[in-house]
Scaffold this motif. Structure first.
Motif, short mmCIF file in Angstrom:
data_model
loop_
_atom_site.label_atom_id
_atom_site.label_comp_id
_atom_site.label_asym_id
_atom_site.label_seq_id
_atom_site.Cartn_x
_atom_site.Cartn_y
_atom_site.Cartn_z
N LEU A 67 47.78 42.90 42.07
CA LEU A 67 46.82 41.81 41.88
C LEU A 67 47.16 40.65 42.82
CD1 LEU A 67 45.19 40.58 38.70
CD2 LEU A 67 46.24 38.90 40.18
N LYS A 68 48.39 40.20 42.76
CA LYS A 68 48.81 39.07 43.59
C LYS A 68 48.63 39.40 45.08
CE LYS A 68 53.02 36.41 44.61
NZ LYS A 68 54.42 36.21 44.20
N TYR A 111 39.75 47.04 40.28
CA TYR A 111 38.89 45.96 39.81
C TYR A 111 37.46 46.11 40.33
CZ TYR A 111 42.16 42.85 37.34
OH TYR A 111 43.01 42.29 36.42
N THR A 151 39.71 41.50 28.99
CA THR A 151 41.08 41.09 28.66
C THR A 151 42.04 41.23 29.84
OG1 THR A 151 41.87 43.28 27.90
CG2 THR A 151 40.72 41.87 26.28
N LEU A 152 41.61 41.84 30.93
CA LEU A 152 42.50 42.03 32.07
C LEU A 152 42.81 40.71 32.76
CD1 LEU A 152 40.90 45.28 33.50
CD2 LEU A 152 43.16 45.07 32.45
N PRO A 153 43.95 40.60 33.44
CA PRO A 153 44.30 39.36 34.13
C PRO A 153 43.22 38.94 35.14
CG PRO A 153 46.16 40.88 34.13
CD PRO A 153 44.98 41.63 33.58
N TYR A 154 42.81 37.70 35.07
CA TYR A 154 41.81 37.11 35.97
C TYR A 154 40.48 37.87 35.94
CZ TYR A 154 45.79 34.49 37.71
OH TYR A 154 46.88 33.66 37.81
N SER A 155 40.19 38.52 34.84
CA SER A 155 38.95 39.31 34.76
C SER A 155 37.70 38.45 34.91
CB SER A 155 38.89 40.11 33.46
OG SER A 155 38.83 39.22 32.35
#
Length: 193
Positions: free
Chosen positions: A11-12, A154, A181-185
């Motif tokens: 992700l990052k 994503y 609920t996923l990070p930064y969704s």
């Protein structure tokens, strides 16, 4: 559908890479660079709404893997589209005659259907011929619960979300709630902020 064992990768790094088109040198993968790039990533995601996906193509690098338990009637939809790479799955073919139909079906499978399966399996166990096996396989209720390990990203989850968030089948709506609920969704998949 029940989703467990979720892992999100890169992700990052993918968010930082979203600015590569404007760089002269490769980026440094720091928290500070991530924060700067996140603002650009949000803008790219919003620019992609209604346009070609190339503006937010960095989403393909944000990989997601998970286990999912699902009713059999969804498997044809899951496999028809290129949303998922199926790592491995449970097998009706190999395990059907060993399943406990009082436990492995969703709440919409009738007692009558469960009883019929028990009878067909008993017939098969008494005479393990091809005809009896095909009767078991061909009469298996669509509401039998299966499971698999999936890899996706994503970008694919965005497609699923847009196409299935208001779907007639409750399991698709439930899956879309999980996507939220996923990070930064909300910033990178749903693009509502």
């Amino acid at each position: 559908m029940k989703v467990t064992n979720v892992r999100v990768y890169d992700l990052k790094e993918s968010v930082i890479a979203c600015r590569n088109a404007m760089r002269l040198v490769p980026p440094e993968y720091t928290d500070e660079e991530f924060e700067k790039s996140l603002e650009r990533a949000k803008k790219l995601c919003k620019a992609s709404i209604g346009k070609v996906r190339c503006h937010a193509n960095f989403r393909t690098g944000i990989r997601v893997s998970f286990d999912i338990e699902y009713p059999n009637y969804i498997s044809s939809e899951m496999q028809r589209y290129h949303w998922f790479d199926i790592v491995t799955s449970s097998s009706r073919m190999h395990r059907l005659v060993q399943m406990d139909f009082d436990k492995c079906c969703n709440k919409w499978v009738t007692e009558r259907s469960k009883q019929q399966m028990k009878e067909l399996i008993a017939d098969y166990n008494a005479n393990q011929c091809e005809d009896n096996f095909m009767k078991v396989l061909s009469n298996c209720p669509q509401g039998i619960m299966m499971f698999m390990r999936i890899s996706t990203n994503y970008e694919q989850l965005r497609t699923i979300y847009l196409q299935r968030k208001n779907h007639k089948l409750p399991c698709w709506r439930s899956f879309c709630k999980w996507i939220e609920t996923l990070p930064y969704s909300h910033e990178l998949i749903i693009c509502d902020q």
